[in-house]
Motif scaffolding. Structure first.
Motif, PDB file in Angstrom:
ATOM      1  N   ASP A  64       0.757  -1.197  -0.124  1.00  0.00           N
ATOM      2  CA  ASP A  64       0.073  -0.093   0.105  1.00  0.00           C
ATOM      3  C   ASP A  64       0.835   1.330  -0.032  1.00  0.00           C
ATOM      4  O   ASP A  64       0.768   2.122   0.722  1.00  0.00           O
ATOM      5  CB  ASP A  64      -0.969   0.303   1.275  1.00  0.00           C
ATOM      6  N   ALA A  70      -4.439   3.049  -6.910  1.00  0.00           N
ATOM      7  CA  ALA A  70      -5.257   2.288  -6.037  1.00  0.00           C
ATOM      8  C   ALA A  70      -5.229   3.458  -4.878  1.00  0.00           C
ATOM      9  O   ALA A  70      -4.446   4.024  -4.332  1.00  0.00           O
ATOM     10  CB  ALA A  70      -4.715   1.217  -5.365  1.00  0.00           C
ATOM     11  N   ILE A  74      -8.962   0.802  -0.605  1.00  0.00           N
ATOM     12  CA  ILE A  74      -8.936  -0.316  -1.058  1.00  0.00           C
ATOM     13  C   ILE A  74      -8.640  -1.563  -0.068  1.00  0.00           C
ATOM     14  O   ILE A  74      -8.980  -2.456   0.171  1.00  0.00           O
ATOM     15  CB  ILE A  74      -7.973  -0.435  -2.456  1.00  0.00           C
ATOM     16  N   TRP A  75      -7.680  -1.123   0.738  1.00  0.00           N
ATOM     17  CA  TRP A  75      -7.098  -1.898   1.855  1.00  0.00           C
ATOM     18  C   TRP A  75      -7.763  -2.240   2.803  1.00  0.00           C
ATOM     19  O   TRP A  75      -7.742  -3.423   3.440  1.00  0.00           O
ATOM     20  CB  TRP A  75      -5.749  -1.124   2.288  1.00  0.00           C
ATOM     21  N   PHE A  81     -13.213  -5.639  -2.683  1.00  0.00           N
ATOM     22  CA  PHE A  81     -12.453  -5.635  -3.828  1.00  0.00           C
ATOM     23  C   PHE A  81     -12.403  -7.087  -4.626  1.00  0.00           C
ATOM     24  O   PHE A  81     -12.467  -7.076  -5.777  1.00  0.00           O
ATOM     25  CB  PHE A  81     -11.184  -5.071  -3.543  1.00  0.00           C
ATOM     26  N   CYS A 121     -15.259  -1.410  -9.866  1.00  0.00           N
ATOM     27  CA  CYS A 121     -14.162  -1.615  -8.858  1.00  0.00           C
ATOM     28  C   CYS A 121     -13.470   0.207  -8.956  1.00  0.00           C
ATOM     29  O   CYS A 121     -12.854   0.817  -8.168  1.00  0.00           O
ATOM     30  CB  CYS A 121     -12.825  -2.185  -9.419  1.00  0.00           C
ATOM     31  N   GLU A 124     -14.886   2.801  -7.102  1.00  0.00           N
ATOM     32  CA  GLU A 124     -14.589   2.846  -5.560  1.00  0.00           C
ATOM     33  C   GLU A 124     -13.156   2.996  -5.200  1.00  0.00           C
ATOM     34  O   GLU A 124     -12.853   3.526  -4.129  1.00  0.00           O
ATOM     35  CB  GLU A 124     -15.265   1.440  -4.903  1.00  0.00           C
ATOM     36  N   TYR A 125     -12.463   2.238  -6.025  1.00  0.00           N
ATOM     37  CA  TYR A 125     -10.968   1.953  -5.803  1.00  0.00           C
ATOM     38  C   TYR A 125      -9.850   2.651  -6.453  1.00  0.00           C
ATOM     39  O   TYR A 125      -8.670   2.457  -6.102  1.00  0.00           O
ATOM     40  CB  TYR A 125     -10.950   0.463  -5.447  1.00  0.00           C
ATOM     41  N   LYS A 126     -10.331   3.312  -7.514  1.00  0.00           N
ATOM     42  CA  LYS A 126      -8.996   3.714  -8.562  1.00  0.00           C
ATOM     43  C   LYS A 126      -9.288   5.341  -8.431  1.00  0.00           C
ATOM     44  O   LYS A 126     -10.320   5.971  -8.623  1.00  0.00           O
ATOM     45  CB  LYS A 126      -9.360   3.281 -10.021  1.00  0.00           C
TER      46      LYS A 126
END
Ligand code: ASC
Length: 128
Positions: A64, A70, A74-75, A81, A121, A124-126
């Motif tokens: 991370d 990312a 995301i973690w 994910f 994805c 939310e996460y990129k």
């Protein structure tokens, strides 16, 4: 010498780069920007289905850091994910199967589902 975490980041970026390389031409064919070639489409769909299995391997604990796209969230949401990544894998496998038939009318809606699974994805996460 790269740390295992740095190597994992390179690995997953390479995976996404390859997916994009094969996804793009299919999108152009679906949109009619590029002439439909059933054989080429099927090869790209097969490649995306195969490649979809790899990037997850690069999201290892401790990776991370560094310059990545990312988002930090995301973690804390790895299960979600992973679930979204599995949806992408299922939809991509289905597209590869359908693409063997060479029928754009059948391909188009399934290509849309794969695109939606990418977007789920990214949203939310990129990072933008
Ligand atoms: C692409 C690309 C994405 C996806 C996504 C699909 O070609 O680079 O990230 O498609 O936009 O909805």
């Amino acid at each position: 010498q790269k740390s295992p975490e740095e190597a994992a980041i390179d690995y997953r970026k390479a995976g996404f780069t390859m997916i994009k390389h094969h996804f793009g031409p299919m999108g152009a064919m679906v949109k009619g920007e590029k002439e439909f070639n059933a054989e080429e489409f099927a090869k790209n769909a097969e490649a995306v289905a195969a490649l979809s299995k790899f990037p997850m391997n690069g999201f290892i604990p401790g990776s991370d850091m560094g310059e990545t796209e990312a988002k930090d969230n995301i973690w804390a949401n790895m299960d979600d994910f992973k679930k979204k990544m599995e949806t992408f894998q299922v939809e991509a496998a289905s597209l590869a199967e359908i693409a063997k038939g060479g029928d754009m009318a059948a391909i188009k809606p399934q290509f849309g589902k794969v695109g939606e699974s990418c977007k789920a994805c990214h949203k939310e996460y990129k990072k933008d």
